[in-house]
Design a protein around this motif. Structure first.
Motif, PDB file in Angstrom:
ATOM      1  N   VAL A   1       0.848  -1.199   0.000  1.00 26.05           N
ATOM      2  CA  VAL A   1       0.000   0.000   0.000  1.00 26.05           C
ATOM      3  C   VAL A   1       0.883   1.247   0.000  1.00 26.05           C
ATOM      4  O   VAL A   1       0.596   2.216  -0.726  1.00 26.05           O
ATOM      5  CB  VAL A   1      -0.975  -0.009   1.203  1.00 26.05           C
ATOM      6  N   GLU A   2       1.954   1.224   0.782  1.00 22.67           N
ATOM      7  CA  GLU A   2       2.883   2.357   0.790  1.00 22.67           C
ATOM      8  C   GLU A   2       3.528   2.538  -0.589  1.00 22.67           C
ATOM      9  O   GLU A   2       3.663   3.661  -1.077  1.00 22.67           O
ATOM     10  CB  GLU A   2       3.959   2.177   1.862  1.00 22.67           C
ATOM     11  N   GLN A   3       3.933   1.422  -1.208  1.00 19.69           N
ATOM     12  CA  GLN A   3       4.516   1.490  -2.552  1.00 19.69           C
ATOM     13  C   GLN A   3       3.503   2.067  -3.539  1.00 19.69           C
ATOM     14  O   GLN A   3       3.848   2.874  -4.404  1.00 19.69           O
ATOM     15  CB  GLN A   3       4.948   0.105  -3.033  1.00 19.69           C
ATOM     16  N   TYR A   4       2.242   1.641  -3.405  1.00 17.62           N
ATOM     17  CA  TYR A   4       1.186   2.122  -4.296  1.00 17.62           C
ATOM     18  C   TYR A   4       1.019   3.635  -4.140  1.00 17.62           C
ATOM     19  O   TYR A   4       0.952   4.362  -5.131  1.00 17.62           O
ATOM     20  CB  TYR A   4      -0.132   1.408  -4.009  1.00 17.62           C
ATOM     21  N   LYS A   5       0.954   4.089  -2.891  1.00 14.79           N
ATOM     22  CA  LYS A   5       0.780   5.525  -2.641  1.00 14.79           C
ATOM     23  C   LYS A   5       1.953   6.315  -3.213  1.00 14.79           C
ATOM     24  O   LYS A   5       1.762   7.367  -3.831  1.00 14.79           O
ATOM     25  CB  LYS A   5       0.663   5.800  -1.143  1.00 14.79           C
ATOM     26  N   SER A   6       3.161   5.803  -3.018  1.00 13.12           N
ATOM     27  CA  SER A   6       4.358   6.470  -3.528  1.00 13.12           C
ATOM     28  C   SER A   6       4.338   6.536  -5.055  1.00 13.12           C
ATOM     29  O   SER A   6       4.611   7.582  -5.651  1.00 13.12           O
ATOM     30  CB  SER A   6       5.592   5.717  -3.037  1.00 13.12           C
ATOM     31  N   LYS A   7       4.008   5.412  -5.683  1.00 11.36           N
ATOM     32  CA  LYS A   7       3.970   5.355  -7.155  1.00 11.36           C
ATOM     33  C   LYS A   7       2.858   6.258  -7.687  1.00 11.36           C
ATOM     34  O   LYS A   7       3.037   6.938  -8.708  1.00 11.36           O
ATOM     35  CB  LYS A   7       3.755   3.906  -7.605  1.00 11.36           C
ATOM     36  N   ASP A   8       1.720   6.295  -6.999  1.00 11.85           N
ATOM     37  CA  ASP A   8       0.608   7.142  -7.421  1.00 11.85           C
ATOM     38  C   ASP A   8       0.988   8.618  -7.321  1.00 11.85           C
ATOM     39  O   ASP A   8       0.678   9.415  -8.213  1.00 11.85           O
ATOM     40  CB  ASP A   8      -0.633   6.853  -6.572  1.00 11.85           C
ATOM     41  N   GLU A   9       1.686   8.984  -6.246  1.00 11.63           N
ATOM     42  CA  GLU A   9       2.140  10.364  -6.091  1.00 11.63           C
ATOM     43  C   GLU A   9       3.141  10.720  -7.195  1.00 11.63           C
ATOM     44  O   GLU A   9       3.080  11.815  -7.782  1.00 11.63           O
ATOM     45  CB  GLU A   9       2.790  10.535  -4.714  1.00 11.63           C
ATOM     46  N   GLU A  10       4.037   9.791  -7.494  1.00  9.26           N
ATOM     47  CA  GLU A  10       5.015  10.000  -8.569  1.00  9.26           C
ATOM     48  C   GLU A  10       4.293  10.183  -9.911  1.00  9.26           C
ATOM     49  O   GLU A  10       4.662  11.036 -10.722  1.00  9.26           O
ATOM     50  CB  GLU A  10       5.932   8.772  -8.617  1.00  9.26           C
ATOM     51  N   PHE A  11       3.250   9.389 -10.129  1.00 10.70           N
ATOM     52  CA  PHE A  11       2.458   9.464 -11.356  1.00 10.70           C
ATOM     53  C   PHE A  11       1.748  10.818 -11.448  1.00 10.70           C
ATOM     54  O   PHE A  11       1.743  11.454 -12.511  1.00 10.70           O
ATOM     55  CB  PHE A  11       1.454   8.314 -11.376  1.00 10.70           C
ATOM     56  N   GLU A  12       1.166  11.269 -10.339  1.00  5.97           N
ATOM     57  CA  GLU A  12       0.481  12.562 -10.334  1.00  5.97           C
ATOM     58  C   GLU A  12       1.467  13.697 -10.616  1.00  5.97           C
ATOM     59  O   GLU A  12       1.160  14.618 -11.360  1.00  5.97           O
ATOM     60  CB  GLU A  12      -0.238  12.793  -9.001  1.00  5.97           C
ATOM     61  N   ASN A  13       2.655  13.612 -10.045  1.00  6.77           N
ATOM     62  CA  ASN A  13       3.690  14.632 -10.311  1.00  6.77           C
ATOM     63  C   ASN A  13       4.098  14.618 -11.779  1.00  6.77           C
ATOM     64  O   ASN A  13       4.303  15.668 -12.384  1.00  6.77           O
ATOM     65  CB  ASN A  13       4.914  14.416  -9.420  1.00  6.77           C
ATOM     66  N   PHE A  14       4.222  13.424 -12.340  1.00  8.22           N
ATOM     67  CA  PHE A  14       4.564  13.282 -13.753  1.00  8.22           C
ATOM     68  C   PHE A  14       3.493  13.940 -14.621  1.00  8.22           C
ATOM     69  O   PHE A  14       3.801  14.707 -15.542  1.00  8.22           O
ATOM     70  CB  PHE A  14       4.704  11.788 -14.100  1.00  8.22           C
ATOM     71  N   LYS A  15       2.223  13.662 -14.315  1.00  5.74           N
ATOM     72  CA  LYS A  15       1.124  14.244 -15.098  1.00  5.74           C
ATOM     73  C   LYS A  15       1.091  15.764 -14.963  1.00  5.74           C
ATOM     74  O   LYS A  15       0.867  16.472 -15.944  1.00  5.74           O
ATOM     75  CB  LYS A  15      -0.221  13.646 -14.668  1.00  5.74           C
ATOM     76  N   ARG A  16       1.361  16.236 -13.740  1.00  7.94           N
ATOM     77  CA  ARG A  16       1.365  17.687 -13.506  1.00  7.94           C
ATOM     78  C   ARG A  16       2.539  18.346 -14.233  1.00  7.94           C
ATOM     79  O   ARG A  16       2.396  19.391 -14.857  1.00  7.94           O
ATOM     80  CB  ARG A  16       1.425  17.946 -12.002  1.00  7.94           C
TER      81      ARG A  16
END
Length: 129
Positions: free
Chosen positions: A104-119
């Motif tokens: 779950v922590e890995q998922y949250k980290s990857k999701d945050e990284e993905f959101e930063n990438f999109k932004r």
């Protein structure tokens, strides 16, 4: 002999990736998130199965701790007693919960990284036609 050192370029001076490279990165992020989510779901289902078995065996542990029970270990069905199996199942269940928390922590980290990438690249999903 002179040695030259290569200095990494600053982030601002890197050229913008091509549309194809951005699409590949976007797809990679989506696949990684989907893989993590499916693994989390799979482990949560396994934890739920452990809960079900433990709730059944807890009753047997109180009434008949020496009762026979069978356990699948590495593809081999072994005969044990309830009092032997319950602690092992609890240990396994705790291990599964720790792995779930880690994923779950890995998922949250990857999701945050993905959101930063999109932004960063101003990426928005295309509207459905």
């Amino acid at each position: 002999m002179s040695s030259t050192s290569i200095k990494p370029k600053a982030k601002a001076s890197q050229p913008r990736p091509s549309a194809q490279e951005l699409q590949q990165q976007y797809n990679r992020f989506q696949n990684d998130l989907q893989t993590l989510a499916s693994k989390i779901g799979e482990l949560e289902q396994e934890a739920e199965e452990h809960n079900l078995v433990l709730s059944t065996l807890d009753e047997a542990l109180v009434e008949e701790p020496d009762r026979k029970c069978f356990r699948l270990v590495g593809g081999v069905l072994v005969e044990r007693t309830v009092k032997d199996v319950v602690p092992a199942l609890k240990t396994n269940q705790e291990g599964i919960q720790k792995v779930i928390a880690s994923l779950v922590e890995q998922y949250k980290s990857k999701d945050e990284e993905f959101e930063n990438f999109k932004r960063e690249y101003n990426i928005r999903p295309a509207p459905a036609s």
